[in-house]
Design an enzyme around this catalytic site. Structure first.
Site, PDB file in Angstrom:
ATOM      1  N   GLU A  42       0.856  -1.194   0.000  1.00  0.00           N
ATOM      2  CA  GLU A  42       0.000   0.000   0.000  1.00  0.00           C
ATOM      3  C   GLU A  42       0.899   1.254   0.000  1.00  0.00           C
ATOM      4  O   GLU A  42       1.955   1.263   0.652  1.00  0.00           O
ATOM      5  CB  GLU A  42      -0.831  -0.051   1.294  1.00  0.00           C
ATOM      6  N   LYS A 113      -9.397   2.141  -2.047  1.00  0.00           N
ATOM      7  CA  LYS A 113      -9.665   1.487  -0.756  1.00  0.00           C
ATOM      8  C   LYS A 113     -11.008   1.944  -0.173  1.00  0.00           C
ATOM      9  O   LYS A 113     -11.252   3.158  -0.060  1.00  0.00           O
ATOM     10  CB  LYS A 113      -8.530   1.829   0.202  1.00  0.00           C
ATOM     11  N   CYS A 146      -4.876  -3.454   2.451  1.00  0.00           N
ATOM     12  CA  CYS A 146      -4.652  -3.533   3.887  1.00  0.00           C
ATOM     13  C   CYS A 146      -5.907  -3.822   4.721  1.00  0.00           C
ATOM     14  O   CYS A 146      -6.381  -4.936   4.732  1.00  0.00           O
ATOM     15  CB  CYS A 146      -3.934  -2.262   4.361  1.00  0.00           C
ATOM     16  N   VAL A 173      -0.239  -2.792  10.599  1.00  0.00           N
ATOM     17  CA  VAL A 173       0.376  -2.325  11.853  1.00  0.00           C
ATOM     18  C   VAL A 173      -0.033  -3.147  13.071  1.00  0.00           C
ATOM     19  O   VAL A 173       0.678  -3.140  14.068  1.00  0.00           O
ATOM     20  CB  VAL A 173       0.059  -0.826  12.123  1.00  0.00           C
TER      21      VAL A 173
HETATM   22  C1  ACM Z   1      -3.975  -0.162   7.105  1.00  0.00           C
HETATM   23  O1  ACM Z   1      -5.090  -0.305   6.590  1.00  0.00           O
HETATM   24  N1  ACM Z   1      -3.015   0.473   6.491  1.00  0.00           N
HETATM   25  C2  ACM Z   1      -3.699  -0.725   8.439  1.00  0.00           C
END
Ligand code: ACM
Length: 269
Positions: A42, A113, A146, A173
């Site tokens: 990402e 996203k 992510c 994370v």
């Molecule tokens: C994330 O969606 N970058 C944790």
């Protein structure tokens, strides 16, 4: 093509230094050319932590025009490899956390996203595209970024749209959770998944590395450690993802009880 090679590049993007990040990716050109598909993390070209739209805007790009797109089109052409990467997209004054797909023949696809994580909500605009499946050489690839991993509906829709593979560009994370979650997404949908994560720290955020490729049966075919720069490639047989049987009497698609799942489509309590 039933058998092909897919991989990920795990690295530590340099915050706000697009040139350095593209140079690092270019260093892997020869290895990238050994794969049919490569997935990058990402926001691979900019780094992750931006506090405001104004801070990110100078690093974002209208897609698919501009120097970052030019770089990736050239990389895809030179390597004859499909390149899937996270990138900061701008459209007018709007910003999106986007996964861009560069084809060797110059075609382009993208997915913005839809499940923004934590402070991303202060920087990126809400996207309204449905989970997307793209096609390359008869391989159907579901796009995910992510935190999308935490919404099983997302991966399920991609499977129902025919995905053989989930291409998951990440900056994970929460220690180990995304990697464990994606293993389950593979098992419950009988699809391959490629999680391309980053490592390193940026302004208090520690990214967890441990990129991985998982088979439809849940086997981890390859993985990186927590803090290594590495490109890994595996051979994948699409037929494994086309068989949705769990036992002779159980099929992940036809056993679904959709008439009992109506609650999934409503936000009310
Ligand atoms: C994330 O969606 N970058 C944790």
């Amino acid at each position: 093509m039933k058998t092909f090679k897919a991989g990920f590049l795990q690295f530590k993007p340099v915050h706000k230094d697009i040139k350095a990040n593209l140079s690092l990716i270019e260093k892997y050109e020869k290895k990238i050319s050994e794969a049919d598909i490569i997935v990058l993390p990402e926001l691979a070209t900019t780094g992750y932590v931006f506090e405001t739209k104004d801070e990110l805007l100078p690093f974002a790009e209208e897609l698919p025009v501009g120097p970052q797109s030019e770089f990736f089109f050239k990389l895809a052409k030179n390597t004859d490899t499909l390149i899937i990467t996270g990138i900061a997209e701008k459209e007018g004054t709007k910003l999106f956390n986007t996964q861009a797909v560069f084809y060797p023949d110059g075609e382009f696809e993208k997915y913005r996203k839809i499940h923004l994580f934590y402070q991303e909500k202060n920087v990126f605009d809400m996207a309204y595209n449905e989970p997307r499946v793209i096609e390359y050489k008869d391989i159907r690839i579901g796009l995910m970024i992510c935190f999308d991993w935490a919404f099983p509906e997302h991966a399920r829709i991609l499977m129902l749209k025919g995905a053989h593979i989930l291409a998951h560009s990440s900056n994970l994370v929460l220690p180990g959770l995304g990697q464990a979650g994606m293993r389950i997404r593979s098992i419950e949908n009988r699809v391959f998944s490629i999680t391309a994560n980053r490592f390193g720290e940026e302004m208090g955020f520690k990214f967890t590395g441990m990129s991985q490729i998982v088979s439809p049966g849940g086997e981890i075919l390859t993985k990186a450690n927590e803090d290594e720069e590495t490109l890994k490639i595996v051979s994948i047989n699409l037929e494994e993802a086309e068989n949705k049987n769990i036992t002779p009497l159980n099929n992940l698609k036809s056993d679904r009880r959709t008439e009992l799942y109506k609650k999934l489509c409503h936000n009310d309590t």
